[in-house]
Design a protein around this motif. Structure first.
Motif, PDB file in Angstrom:
ATOM      1  N   THR A  94      24.107   6.786  -0.345  1.00  0.00           N
ATOM      2  CA  THR A  94      25.488   6.436  -0.624  1.00  0.00           C
ATOM      3  C   THR A  94      25.564   5.470  -1.801  1.00  0.00           C
ATOM      4  O   THR A  94      24.556   4.947  -2.259  1.00  0.00           O
ATOM      5  CB  THR A  94      26.166   5.817   0.622  1.00  0.00           C
ATOM      6  OG1 THR A  94      27.556   5.607   0.353  1.00  0.00           O
ATOM      7  CG2 THR A  94      25.522   4.506   1.026  1.00  0.00           C
ATOM      8  N   THR A  95      26.810   5.257  -2.245  1.00  0.00           N
ATOM      9  CA  THR A  95      27.039   4.340  -3.350  1.00  0.00           C
ATOM     10  C   THR A  95      28.440   3.754  -3.253  1.00  0.00           C
ATOM     11  O   THR A  95      29.257   4.206  -2.455  1.00  0.00           O
ATOM     12  CB  THR A  95      26.822   5.041  -4.712  1.00  0.00           C
ATOM     13  OG1 THR A  95      26.735   4.049  -5.738  1.00  0.00           O
ATOM     14  CG2 THR A  95      27.921   6.031  -5.022  1.00  0.00           C
ATOM     15  N   GLU A  96      28.707   2.765  -4.076  1.00  0.00           N
ATOM     16  CA  GLU A  96      30.033   2.155  -4.098  1.00  0.00           C
ATOM     17  C   GLU A  96      30.900   2.807  -5.168  1.00  0.00           C
ATOM     18  O   GLU A  96      30.403   3.545  -6.019  1.00  0.00           O
ATOM     19  CB  GLU A  96      29.923   0.657  -4.343  1.00  0.00           C
ATOM     20  CG  GLU A  96      29.420   0.282  -5.735  1.00  0.00           C
ATOM     21  CD  GLU A  96      29.296  -1.211  -5.928  1.00  0.00           C
ATOM     22  OE1 GLU A  96      30.327  -1.913  -5.874  1.00  0.00           O
ATOM     23  OE2 GLU A  96      28.169  -1.671  -6.154  1.00  0.00           O
ATOM     24  N   ASP A  97      32.170   2.518  -5.133  1.00  0.00           N
ATOM     25  CA  ASP A  97      33.128   3.062  -6.099  1.00  0.00           C
ATOM     26  C   ASP A  97      33.075   2.238  -7.384  1.00  0.00           C
ATOM     27  O   ASP A  97      33.506   1.087  -7.418  1.00  0.00           O
ATOM     28  CB  ASP A  97      34.536   3.046  -5.512  1.00  0.00           C
ATOM     29  CG  ASP A  97      35.550   3.758  -6.397  1.00  0.00           C
ATOM     30  OD1 ASP A  97      35.231   4.080  -7.563  1.00  0.00           O
ATOM     31  OD2 ASP A  97      36.668   3.989  -5.907  1.00  0.00           O
ATOM     32  N   LEU A  98      32.541   2.829  -8.419  1.00  0.00           N
ATOM     33  CA  LEU A  98      32.464   2.178  -9.731  1.00  0.00           C
ATOM     34  C   LEU A  98      33.338   2.902 -10.754  1.00  0.00           C
ATOM     35  O   LEU A  98      33.114   2.787 -11.958  1.00  0.00           O
ATOM     36  CB  LEU A  98      31.008   2.129 -10.205  1.00  0.00           C
ATOM     37  CG  LEU A  98      30.073   1.287  -9.331  1.00  0.00           C
ATOM     38  CD1 LEU A  98      28.628   1.446  -9.774  1.00  0.00           C
ATOM     39  CD2 LEU A  98      30.495  -0.173  -9.355  1.00  0.00           C
ATOM     40  N   SER A  99      34.338   3.624 -10.264  1.00  0.00           N
ATOM     41  CA  SER A  99      35.190   4.407 -11.163  1.00  0.00           C
ATOM     42  C   SER A  99      35.965   3.530 -12.135  1.00  0.00           C
ATOM     43  O   SER A  99      36.257   3.961 -13.252  1.00  0.00           O
ATOM     44  CB  SER A  99      36.138   5.312 -10.365  1.00  0.00           C
ATOM     45  OG  SER A  99      36.926   4.563  -9.473  1.00  0.00           O
ATOM     46  N   GLU A 100      36.258   2.297 -11.767  1.00  0.00           N
ATOM     47  CA  GLU A 100      36.951   1.409 -12.704  1.00  0.00           C
ATOM     48  C   GLU A 100      36.087   1.069 -13.919  1.00  0.00           C
ATOM     49  O   GLU A 100      36.589   0.606 -14.936  1.00  0.00           O
ATOM     50  CB  GLU A 100      37.424   0.127 -12.012  1.00  0.00           C
ATOM     51  CG  GLU A 100      36.307  -0.803 -11.615  1.00  0.00           C
ATOM     52  CD  GLU A 100      36.800  -2.047 -10.903  1.00  0.00           C
ATOM     53  OE1 GLU A 100      36.512  -3.153 -11.404  1.00  0.00           O
ATOM     54  OE2 GLU A 100      37.470  -1.910  -9.860  1.00  0.00           O
ATOM     55  N   HIS A 101      34.793   1.344 -13.815  1.00  0.00           N
ATOM     56  CA  HIS A 101      33.869   1.121 -14.923  1.00  0.00           C
ATOM     57  C   HIS A 101      33.501   2.420 -15.636  1.00  0.00           C
ATOM     58  O   HIS A 101      32.570   2.445 -16.437  1.00  0.00           O
ATOM     59  CB  HIS A 101      32.596   0.443 -14.420  1.00  0.00           C
ATOM     60  CG  HIS A 101      32.846  -0.853 -13.733  1.00  0.00           C
ATOM     61  ND1 HIS A 101      33.222  -2.004 -14.404  1.00  0.00           N
ATOM     62  CD2 HIS A 101      32.823  -1.174 -12.418  1.00  0.00           C
ATOM     63  CE1 HIS A 101      33.398  -2.977 -13.538  1.00  0.00           C
ATOM     64  NE2 HIS A 101      33.156  -2.502 -12.321  1.00  0.00           N
ATOM     65  N   GLY A 102      34.211   3.509 -15.296  1.00  0.00           N
ATOM     66  CA  GLY A 102      33.983   4.786 -15.962  1.00  0.00           C
ATOM     67  C   GLY A 102      33.115   5.766 -15.201  1.00  0.00           C
ATOM     68  O   GLY A 102      32.892   6.885 -15.663  1.00  0.00           O
ATOM     69  N   ALA A 103      32.607   5.368 -14.048  1.00  0.00           N
ATOM     70  CA  ALA A 103      31.778   6.279 -13.245  1.00  0.00           C
ATOM     71  C   ALA A 103      32.680   7.263 -12.498  1.00  0.00           C
ATOM     72  O   ALA A 103      33.845   6.974 -12.236  1.00  0.00           O
ATOM     73  CB  ALA A 103      30.952   5.479 -12.247  1.00  0.00           C
ATOM     74  N   PRO A 104      32.143   8.422 -12.136  1.00  0.00           N
ATOM     75  CA  PRO A 104      32.903   9.342 -11.285  1.00  0.00           C
ATOM     76  C   PRO A 104      33.128   8.705  -9.906  1.00  0.00           C
ATOM     77  O   PRO A 104      32.461   7.723  -9.550  1.00  0.00           O
ATOM     78  CB  PRO A 104      31.992  10.569 -11.159  1.00  0.00           C
ATOM     79  CG  PRO A 104      30.968  10.422 -12.230  1.00  0.00           C
ATOM     80  CD  PRO A 104      30.851   8.963 -12.527  1.00  0.00           C
ATOM     81  N   ALA A 105      34.002   9.292  -9.130  1.00  0.00           N
ATOM     82  CA  ALA A 105      34.227   8.833  -7.762  1.00  0.00           C
ATOM     83  C   ALA A 105      32.918   8.918  -6.980  1.00  0.00           C
ATOM     84  O   ALA A 105      32.082   9.794  -7.251  1.00  0.00           O
ATOM     85  CB  ALA A 105      35.306   9.683  -7.105  1.00  0.00           C
ATOM     86  N   PRO A 106      32.710   8.036  -6.000  1.00  0.00           N
ATOM     87  CA  PRO A 106      31.440   8.003  -5.274  1.00  0.00           C
ATOM     88  C   PRO A 106      31.026   9.343  -4.668  1.00  0.00           C
ATOM     89  O   PRO A 106      29.845   9.704  -4.729  1.00  0.00           O
ATOM     90  CB  PRO A 106      31.669   6.963  -4.180  1.00  0.00           C
ATOM     91  CG  PRO A 106      32.811   6.158  -4.633  1.00  0.00           C
ATOM     92  CD  PRO A 106      33.632   7.007  -5.523  1.00  0.00           C
TER      93      PRO A 106
END
Length: 186
Positions: free
Chosen positions: A140-152
């Motif tokens: 699993t991973t955390e939501d880093l979409s605010e930094h440009g990553a895709p949704a977890p």
């Protein structure tokens, strides 16, 4: 099929299932439950369990955030505990030595974070000659979409797709769900 001579054994490698990591990760309760089941199965089958624990500025060594989640309990006597400060669990640690002394040539990998420590360790293992199985529903991973990553969920799905397509001479790679993993088989 590992390229490592005289390494017929498997190990379950549990990466960074720590309080401070899992509190921000998606579907963490279900992932922790699957990992706990894998740990129980590995112990019952006599398969090595290797615990990897990260520390950095956000996960201070010895802090509550740094500790493994209570649902997994403590490593048992004889189980390796590897402390790391880099994403790749092999980098500047004694992981390789711990695996060598146990005759391990196949790794079954679960944990967190998918897009950092899990992915880096998968590549580190393959590059070092190990057969590597990623437990597709136990990372699993955390939501880093605010930094440009895709949704977890997309990060996890893409990592499963990407890893399932990896190849290397003389090594095997797989992505299996927890209930499909055969721990003691190499």
């Amino acid at each position: 099929m590992t390229t490592l001579p005289d390494r017929p054994n498997s190990a379950l490698v549990v990466i960074d299932v720590q309080n401070g990591v899992m509190e921000c990760s998606i579907d963490s309760d279900a992932v922790i439950a699957r990992i706990a089941s894998l740990v129980d199965r590995a112990r019952a089958e006599g398969v090595a369990v290797v615990w990897v624990q990260h520390s950095d500025d956000g996960l201070k060594f010895g802090s509550d955030a740094w500790r493994y989640v209570p649902e997994l309990g403590e490593p048992r006597d004889g189980e390796a505990l590897v402390h790391k400060t880099y994403r790749d669990s092999f980098e500047d640690t004694d992981l390789e030595e711990r695996l060598a002394e146990r005759g391990v040539g196949r790794l079954v990998v679960a944990g967190a974070q998918t897009d950092f420590c899990v992915r880096s360790t998968l590549h580190g293992a393959l590059a070092r000659g190990y057969d590597v199985t990623l437990v597709g529903d136990a990372h699993t991973t955390e939501d880093l979409s605010e930094h440009g990553a895709p949704a977890p969920a997309q990060v996890i799905a893409h990592t499963n797709l990407y890893w399932a397509g990896q190849t290397a001479p003389g090594r095997s790679v797989a992505v299996l769900d927890a209930d499909e993993v055969v721990l003691s088989e190499i």
